[in-house]
Scaffold this active site. Structure first.
Site, PDB file in Angstrom:
ATOM      1  N   HIS A   2      48.740  37.237  32.492  1.00 46.49           N
ATOM      2  CA  HIS A   2      48.224  38.630  31.921  1.00 46.49           C
ATOM      3  C   HIS A   2      49.419  39.472  32.931  1.00 46.49           C
ATOM      4  O   HIS A   2      50.589  39.836  34.037  1.00 46.49           O
ATOM      5  CB  HIS A   2      47.107  38.656  32.567  1.00 46.49           C
ATOM      6  CG  HIS A   2      46.698  39.626  34.270  1.00 46.49           C
ATOM      7  ND1 HIS A   2      46.719  38.293  34.937  1.00 46.49           N
ATOM      8  CD2 HIS A   2      47.074  39.790  34.946  1.00 46.49           C
ATOM      9  CE1 HIS A   2      46.169  38.748  36.148  1.00 46.49           C
ATOM     10  NE2 HIS A   2      46.462  39.954  36.190  1.00 46.49           N
ATOM     11  N   ASP A  60      49.464  43.790  34.711  1.00 43.91           N
ATOM     12  CA  ASP A  60      48.881  44.460  34.768  1.00 43.91           C
ATOM     13  C   ASP A  60      48.667  45.732  34.608  1.00 43.91           C
ATOM     14  O   ASP A  60      49.717  46.298  34.305  1.00 43.91           O
ATOM     15  CB  ASP A  60      48.026  45.434  36.802  1.00 43.91           C
ATOM     16  CG  ASP A  60      48.143  43.904  37.221  1.00 43.91           C
ATOM     17  OD1 ASP A  60      47.873  42.813  37.031  1.00 43.91           O
ATOM     18  OD2 ASP A  60      48.753  43.214  38.820  1.00 43.91           O
ATOM     19  N   ARG A 113      40.571  30.274  48.031  1.00 39.40           N
ATOM     20  CA  ARG A 113      41.411  32.082  48.471  1.00 39.40           C
ATOM     21  C   ARG A 113      40.833  33.013  47.572  1.00 39.40           C
ATOM     22  O   ARG A 113      40.004  33.153  47.115  1.00 39.40           O
ATOM     23  CB  ARG A 113      42.684  31.431  47.029  1.00 39.40           C
ATOM     24  CG  ARG A 113      43.634  32.789  46.828  1.00 39.40           C
ATOM     25  CD  ARG A 113      44.735  31.868  46.640  1.00 39.40           C
ATOM     26  NE  ARG A 113      45.895  32.498  46.534  1.00 39.40           N
ATOM     27  CZ  ARG A 113      45.803  33.748  45.856  1.00 39.40           C
ATOM     28  NH1 ARG A 113      45.298  33.334  44.667  1.00 39.40           N
ATOM     29  NH2 ARG A 113      46.801  35.045  46.301  1.00 39.40           N
TER      30      ARG A 113
HETATM   31  C1  LIG Z   1      41.783  48.648  35.873  1.00 43.76           C
HETATM   32  C2  LIG Z   1      41.646  47.964  35.539  1.00 43.76           C
HETATM   33  C3  LIG Z   1      42.677  47.152  35.919  1.00 43.76           C
HETATM   34  C4  LIG Z   1      42.281  45.300  34.794  1.00 43.76           C
HETATM   35  C5  LIG Z   1      40.395  46.007  34.017  1.00 43.76           C
HETATM   36  C6  LIG Z   1      40.033  47.210  35.221  1.00 43.76           C
HETATM   37  O1  LIG Z   1      39.846  47.931  34.534  1.00 43.76           O
HETATM   38  C7  LIG Z   1      39.978  46.940  36.846  1.00 43.76           C
HETATM   39  C8  LIG Z   1      40.041  45.677  37.002  1.00 43.76           C
HETATM   40  C9  LIG Z   1      41.236  44.828  36.490  1.00 43.76           C
HETATM   41  C10 LIG Z   1      41.867  43.505  36.178  1.00 43.76           C
HETATM   42  C11 LIG Z   1      42.099  42.673  37.956  1.00 43.76           C
HETATM   43  C12 LIG Z   1      42.164  41.016  37.038  1.00 43.76           C
HETATM   44  C13 LIG Z   1      42.771  41.237  36.104  1.00 43.76           C
HETATM   45  C14 LIG Z   1      42.898  41.748  34.797  1.00 43.76           C
HETATM   46  C15 LIG Z   1      43.482  41.948  33.982  1.00 43.76           C
HETATM   47  C16 LIG Z   1      41.109  42.574  34.406  1.00 43.76           C
HETATM   48  O2  LIG Z   1      40.682  41.506  33.656  1.00 43.76           O
HETATM   49  O3  LIG Z   1      40.932  43.075  35.620  1.00 43.76           O
HETATM   50  C17 LIG Z   1      43.057  43.227  35.270  1.00 43.76           C
HETATM   51  C18 LIG Z   1      42.441  44.520  34.677  1.00 43.76           C
HETATM   52  C19 LIG Z   1      44.470  45.227  34.117  1.00 43.76           C
HETATM   53  O4  LIG Z   1      44.872  45.495  34.834  1.00 43.76           O
HETATM   54  O5  LIG Z   1      43.987  45.124  32.693  1.00 43.76           O
HETATM   55  O1  LIG Z   2      44.463  35.962  42.920  1.00 44.32           O
HETATM   56  C1  LIG Z   2      45.788  36.359  42.680  1.00 44.32           C
HETATM   57  O2  LIG Z   2      46.977  36.366  43.094  1.00 44.32           O
HETATM   58  C2  LIG Z   2      46.085  37.914  41.609  1.00 44.32           C
HETATM   59  C3  LIG Z   2      45.159  38.504  41.097  1.00 44.32           C
HETATM   60  C4  LIG Z   2      45.677  39.567  39.917  1.00 44.32           C
HETATM   61  O3  LIG Z   2      46.598  39.070  39.587  1.00 44.32           O
HETATM   62  C5  LIG Z   2      44.497  40.648  39.309  1.00 44.32           C
HETATM   63  O4  LIG Z   2      43.504  40.665  40.142  1.00 44.32           O
HETATM   64  O5  LIG Z   2      44.928  41.512  38.197  1.00 44.32           O
HETATM   65 FE   LIG Z   3      46.770  40.957  38.393  1.00 46.01          FE
END
Ligand SMILES: C=C1C[C@]23C[C@@]1(O)CC[C@H]2[C@@]12CCC[C@@](C)(C(=O)O1)[C@H]2[C@@H]3C(=O)O
Ligand SMILES: O=C(O)CCC(=O)C(=O)O
Ligand SMILES: [Fe+2]
Length: 372
Positions: free
Chosen positions: A231, A233, A298
């Site tokens: 993905h 961010d 991890r």
């Molecule tokens: C602000 C945010 C980005 C995120 C969705 C969220 O609401 C909080 C969690 C974030 C996260 C972390 C893991 C990967 C990700 C794709 C997810 O599912 O939750 C990211 C979201 C994002 O960056 O789109």
């Molecule tokens: O665990 C990791 O190294 C990646 C975590 C991540 O991509 C996220 O929290 O958006």
């Molecule tokens: Fe990420």
């Protein structure tokens, strides 16, 4: 449109089954966690074309050349590691042990702080899980605003101590994120006058953030499991602390997946989709994933940094001209999160205004990456 970050998913509720396993009790990988090539669309193993693998840039923030190095890293990688960043190592140890303490609680206890279907904060699978048939070998805890209510559920006696660590960590991260923003923007020739929402002192006082604690337990069959699927961010930038166990990989065009090795005391910085938009595609957001391993647990802690609620992010006018039209429409962080919840890795192209005239394939569209 919802006005606050915590309301971003009100119109995109997610009914992920919250049947979290006790990972440590599983001797074999259940079928629901066994990914095959077809379960995601990207190359399956680290790239090994060429004799030597290139490595993600490491930037010493006290280097007088840091601005130039940051610009180069953002243009060519979308990710870099930083050293001499000023975050006390004691604070990194504290946040790591807070994460360790949280994830080692019994499942029933963690579920008391479960994220609600339309909520943003709490314990659960990654939001993007809904786009995949298989489950990810990880658990997460998201913090937006005060974690007090959830922490009271998790640690009825000790919640205060953990709240203080989170507060201190967020304060330090906010300062570092502001500094990184100016390295990124400065390297594009953008100054404080060009970004009014950075506030009167240019310190991004009103910026918002989410904190994401990720846990990847040791896995009996790591080659068939996926920690966190590929993905980008949905942020301006993300600052990631990983413990001493590798797992983070970034996709490098022409090379494949490159591991970002944990370096003692270093932090990883990802270019997010909103910098991609602000820079009109000059700094592309980085596609990344987390893999798991057989013997080690991890942990990673992501500081997901974005603009104030009311700000519309659009390509910076200084970067536009007759031959550089704006490629993305204006969008707030909330709205972008909603778009990501709906379109996942097509979110960026869904806010794109026009296809580039001179290219058949848009390199900034992560869905155009070929499966190796
Ligand atoms: C602000 C945010 C980005 C995120 C969705 C969220 O609401 C909080 C969690 C974030 C996260 C972390 C893991 C990967 C990700 C794709 C997810 O599912 O939750 C990211 C979201 C994002 O960056 O789109
Ligand atoms: O665990 C990791 O190294 C990646 C975590 C991540 O991509 C996220 O929290 O958006
Ligand atoms: Fe990420």
């Amino acid at each position: 449109m919802p006005a606050r970050l915590s309301d971003a998913f009100k119109s995109h509720p997610l009914n992920l089954q919250l049947k979290h396993p006790d990972f440590s009790s599983l001797q074999e990988l259940p079928d629901s966690y066994a990914w095959s090539q077809n379960d995601d669309q990207y190359p399956s193993s680290p790239g090994s074309f060429g004799a030597e693998q290139e490595s993600v840039p490491v930037i010493d923030l006290s280097d007088p050349n840091a601005l130039k190095l940051t610009g180069h890293a953002c243009r060519t990688w979308g990710v870099f590691q930083v050293t001499n960043h000023g975050i006390p190592s004691k604070l990194l140890d504290d946040i790591e042990s807070a994460g360790r303490s949280l994830f080692s609680l019994p499942v029933q206890q963690k579920l008391k702080a479960a994220r609600s279907p339309d909520g943003i904060s709490g314990y659960g699978f990654a939001r993007i899980s809904s786009f995949f048939q298989k489950l990810m070998w990880s658990e997460g805890f998201t913090i937006v605003g005060s974690p007090l209510d959830h922490f009271r559920q998790l640690w009825p006696q000790d919640y205060d101590k953990f709240c203080n660590i989170i507060e201190e960590y967020e304060k330090e991260m906010k300062r570092l994120a502001g500094r990184l923003m100016w390295l990124m923007l400065g390297s594009l020739g953008i100054s404080k006058e060009d970004v009014k929402w950075a506030g009167p002192k240019g310190d991004f006082r009103d910026a918002y953030a989410a904190l994401q604690l990720n846990s990847y337990p040791a896995c009996p069959d790591p080659d068939r499991a996926m920690g966190l699927a590929a993905h980008t961010d949905s942020t301006l930038l993300t600052i990631l602390y990983q413990n001493n166990t590798s797992g983070l990989q970034v996709l490098r065009e022409g090379t494949g997946w490159v591991t970002v090795p944990p370096l003692p005391g270093a932090l990883v910085v990802n270019v997010g989709d909103l910098i991609h938009i602000l820079s009109n595609g000059l700094y592309p957001s980085v596609l990344h994933q987390a893999v798991v391993n057989r013997s080690r647990h991890r942990l990673s802690i992501a500081y997901l940094y974005g603009p104030p609620d009311s700000v519309q992010i659009s390509p910076l006018s200084k970067l536009l001209g007759p031959s550089q039209p704006p490629l993305y429409r204006p969008i707030t962080w909330n709205e972008y999160l909603g778009t990501k919840a709906k379109h996942f890795n097509k979110a960026l192209s869904s806010v794109r205004l026009c296809a580039p005239l001179n290219a058949l394939v848009d390199v900034s569209d992560h869905n155009s990456v070929k499966v190796g």
